[in-house]
Scaffold this motif. Structure first.
Motif, PDB file in Angstrom:
ATOM      1  N   THR A   1      -2.057  15.719  -2.483  1.00 49.19           N
ATOM      2  CA  THR A   1      -1.029  14.677  -2.556  1.00 49.19           C
ATOM      3  C   THR A   1      -0.750  14.316  -4.008  1.00 49.19           C
ATOM      4  O   THR A   1      -1.572  14.568  -4.890  1.00 49.19           O
ATOM      5  CB  THR A   1      -1.459  13.403  -1.800  1.00 49.19           C
ATOM      6  OG1 THR A   1      -2.611  12.862  -2.445  1.00 49.19           O
ATOM      7  CG2 THR A   1      -1.775  13.706  -0.353  1.00 49.19           C
ATOM      8  N   ARG A   2       0.400  13.723  -4.226  1.00 49.03           N
ATOM      9  CA  ARG A   2       0.789  13.284  -5.564  1.00 49.03           C
ATOM     10  C   ARG A   2       1.053  11.780  -5.556  1.00 49.03           C
ATOM     11  O   ARG A   2       2.195  11.349  -5.400  1.00 49.03           O
ATOM     12  CB  ARG A   2       2.049  14.014  -6.021  1.00 49.03           C
ATOM     13  CG  ARG A   2       1.879  15.487  -6.201  1.00 49.03           C
ATOM     14  CD  ARG A   2       3.144  16.064  -6.750  1.00 49.03           C
ATOM     15  NE  ARG A   2       3.100  17.511  -6.740  1.00 49.03           N
ATOM     16  CZ  ARG A   2       4.008  18.278  -7.297  1.00 49.03           C
ATOM     17  NH1 ARG A   2       5.051  17.747  -7.884  1.00 49.03           N
ATOM     18  NH2 ARG A   2       3.888  19.583  -7.249  1.00 49.03           N
ATOM     19  N   PRO A   3       0.034  10.965  -5.747  1.00 50.63           N
ATOM     20  CA  PRO A   3       0.247   9.515  -5.716  1.00 50.63           C
ATOM     21  C   PRO A   3       1.158   9.026  -6.838  1.00 50.63           C
ATOM     22  O   PRO A   3       1.828   8.011  -6.689  1.00 50.63           O
ATOM     23  CB  PRO A   3      -1.155   8.928  -5.849  1.00 50.63           C
ATOM     24  CG  PRO A   3      -2.036  10.027  -6.271  1.00 50.63           C
ATOM     25  CD  PRO A   3      -1.366  11.311  -5.920  1.00 50.63           C
ATOM     26  N   TRP A   4       1.225   9.744  -7.934  1.00 55.16           N
ATOM     27  CA  TRP A   4       2.104   9.335  -9.030  1.00 55.16           C
ATOM     28  C   TRP A   4       3.570   9.539  -8.659  1.00 55.16           C
ATOM     29  O   TRP A   4       4.419   8.799  -9.109  1.00 55.16           O
ATOM     30  CB  TRP A   4       1.770  10.075 -10.315  1.00 55.16           C
ATOM     31  CG  TRP A   4       1.849  11.572 -10.209  1.00 55.16           C
ATOM     32  CD1 TRP A   4       2.943  12.350 -10.445  1.00 55.16           C
ATOM     33  CD2 TRP A   4       0.805  12.465  -9.823  1.00 55.16           C
ATOM     34  NE1 TRP A   4       2.630  13.674 -10.239  1.00 55.16           N
ATOM     35  CE2 TRP A   4       1.319  13.769  -9.856  1.00 55.16           C
ATOM     36  CE3 TRP A   4      -0.521  12.299  -9.463  1.00 55.16           C
ATOM     37  CZ2 TRP A   4       0.557  14.888  -9.543  1.00 55.16           C
ATOM     38  CZ3 TRP A   4      -1.275  13.411  -9.160  1.00 55.16           C
ATOM     39  CH2 TRP A   4      -0.734  14.682  -9.200  1.00 55.16           C
ATOM     40  N   ALA A   5       3.868  10.507  -7.816  1.00 55.47           N
ATOM     41  CA  ALA A   5       5.248  10.729  -7.368  1.00 55.47           C
ATOM     42  C   ALA A   5       5.654   9.646  -6.378  1.00 55.47           C
ATOM     43  O   ALA A   5       6.791   9.180  -6.395  1.00 55.47           O
ATOM     44  CB  ALA A   5       5.393  12.102  -6.741  1.00 55.47           C
ATOM     45  N   ASP A   6       4.719   9.208  -5.509  1.00 50.93           N
ATOM     46  CA  ASP A   6       5.005   8.120  -4.571  1.00 50.93           C
ATOM     47  C   ASP A   6       5.287   6.836  -5.315  1.00 50.93           C
ATOM     48  O   ASP A   6       6.182   6.085  -4.959  1.00 50.93           O
ATOM     49  CB  ASP A   6       3.822   7.899  -3.620  1.00 50.93           C
ATOM     50  CG  ASP A   6       3.576   9.091  -2.719  1.00 50.93           C
ATOM     51  OD1 ASP A   6       4.520   9.891  -2.519  1.00 50.93           O
ATOM     52  OD2 ASP A   6       2.445   9.222  -2.224  1.00 50.93           O
ATOM     53  N   ASN A   7       4.546   6.591  -6.373  1.00 52.80           N
ATOM     54  CA  ASN A   7       4.729   5.383  -7.183  1.00 52.80           C
ATOM     55  C   ASN A   7       6.104   5.382  -7.836  1.00 52.80           C
ATOM     56  O   ASN A   7       6.756   4.364  -7.935  1.00 52.80           O
ATOM     57  CB  ASN A   7       3.631   5.282  -8.237  1.00 52.80           C
ATOM     58  CG  ASN A   7       3.568   3.907  -8.874  1.00 52.80           C
ATOM     59  OD1 ASN A   7       4.222   2.979  -8.419  1.00 52.80           O
ATOM     60  ND2 ASN A   7       2.774   3.795  -9.900  1.00 52.80           N
ATOM     61  N   GLU A   8       6.579   6.536  -8.261  1.00 54.08           N
ATOM     62  CA  GLU A   8       7.885   6.652  -8.898  1.00 54.08           C
ATOM     63  C   GLU A   8       8.978   6.296  -7.900  1.00 54.08           C
ATOM     64  O   GLU A   8       9.923   5.600  -8.224  1.00 54.08           O
ATOM     65  CB  GLU A   8       8.104   8.063  -9.430  1.00 54.08           C
ATOM     66  CG  GLU A   8       9.442   8.250 -10.099  1.00 54.08           C
ATOM     67  CD  GLU A   8       9.651   9.686 -10.547  1.00 54.08           C
ATOM     68  OE1 GLU A   8      10.348   9.862 -11.559  1.00 54.08           O
ATOM     69  OE2 GLU A   8       9.134  10.599  -9.902  1.00 54.08           O
ATOM     70  N   ALA A   9       8.854   6.776  -6.662  1.00 55.11           N
ATOM     71  CA  ALA A   9       9.853   6.496  -5.640  1.00 55.11           C
ATOM     72  C   ALA A   9       9.919   4.998  -5.354  1.00 55.11           C
ATOM     73  O   ALA A   9      10.999   4.454  -5.132  1.00 55.11           O
ATOM     74  CB  ALA A   9       9.526   7.262  -4.357  1.00 55.11           C
ATOM     75  N   LYS A  10       8.786   4.318  -5.364  1.00 53.11           N
ATOM     76  CA  LYS A  10       8.765   2.891  -5.086  1.00 53.11           C
ATOM     77  C   LYS A  10       9.442   2.095  -6.199  1.00 53.11           C
ATOM     78  O   LYS A  10      10.057   1.082  -5.952  1.00 53.11           O
ATOM     79  CB  LYS A  10       7.319   2.405  -4.931  1.00 53.11           C
ATOM     80  CG  LYS A  10       6.668   2.916  -3.684  1.00 53.11           C
ATOM     81  CD  LYS A  10       5.218   2.493  -3.623  1.00 53.11           C
ATOM     82  CE  LYS A  10       4.502   3.155  -2.462  1.00 53.11           C
ATOM     83  NZ  LYS A  10       3.070   2.894  -2.459  1.00 53.11           N
TER      84      LYS A  10
ATOM     85  N   ARG B   1       3.824  12.434 -14.237  1.00 58.52           N
ATOM     86  CA  ARG B   1       5.209  12.722 -13.831  1.00 58.52           C
ATOM     87  C   ARG B   1       5.948  13.559 -14.861  1.00 58.52           C
ATOM     88  O   ARG B   1       6.873  14.286 -14.526  1.00 58.52           O
ATOM     89  CB  ARG B   1       5.973  11.419 -13.579  1.00 58.52           C
ATOM     90  CG  ARG B   1       5.640  10.758 -12.266  1.00 58.52           C
ATOM     91  CD  ARG B   1       6.607   9.643 -11.948  1.00 58.52           C
ATOM     92  NE  ARG B   1       6.537   8.545 -12.882  1.00 58.52           N
ATOM     93  CZ  ARG B   1       5.723   7.490 -12.755  1.00 58.52           C
ATOM     94  NH1 ARG B   1       4.922   7.402 -11.722  1.00 58.52           N
ATOM     95  NH2 ARG B   1       5.723   6.538 -13.652  1.00 58.52           N
TER      96      ARG B   1
ATOM     97  N   GLN C   1       0.053   7.658 -14.747  1.00 59.22           N
ATOM     98  CA  GLN C   1       1.000   8.186 -13.773  1.00 59.22           C
ATOM     99  C   GLN C   1       2.305   8.622 -14.440  1.00 59.22           C
ATOM    100  O   GLN C   1       2.904   9.621 -14.051  1.00 59.22           O
ATOM    101  CB  GLN C   1       1.262   7.155 -12.684  1.00 59.22           C
ATOM    102  CG  GLN C   1       0.072   6.988 -11.778  1.00 59.22           C
ATOM    103  CD  GLN C   1       0.317   6.006 -10.661  1.00 59.22           C
ATOM    104  OE1 GLN C   1       1.234   5.197 -10.710  1.00 59.22           O
ATOM    105  NE2 GLN C   1      -0.517   6.066  -9.644  1.00 59.22           N
TER     106      GLN C   1
END
Length: 87
Positions: free
Chosen positions: A75-84, A57, A53
């Motif tokens: 969708t971009r699950p790696w971008a969601d992970n970054e926000a978390k 990014r 991920q």
């Protein structure tokens, strides 16, 4: 006599959580007598999802969009992970 495993020997529990570390404490990749731990140039964290991920990014927007469309349904699950991780 039962073979020692990483979880039955307290000395083996002290070794790092490396992808090359076998259950008996030996290295999968190198022919060495003793694991050198995180100092080893072949040391690799077990959780490669974080590494993947992080790599996604680092790509430019167009490449990320192309990968998201092709493999993740847009969708971009790696971008969601970054926000978390920044919260």
């Amino acid at each position: 006599m039962a073979a020692l495993t990483r979880y039955s020997n307290p000395e083996l529990l002290k070794l790092p959580d490396c992808g090359g570390l076998l259950e008996n404490g030996k290295c999968r990749w190198l022919n060495v007598q003793k694991c050198s731990g995180v100092k080893c140039s072949y040391y690799q964290r077990q959780n490669s999802l974080e590494k993947a991920q992080e790599r996604l990014r680092s790509l430019d927007e167009a490449t990320q969009e192309r990968i998201a469309q092709k493999y993740y349904g847009g969708t971009r699950p790696w971008a969601d992970n970054e926000a978390k991780t920044w919260r």
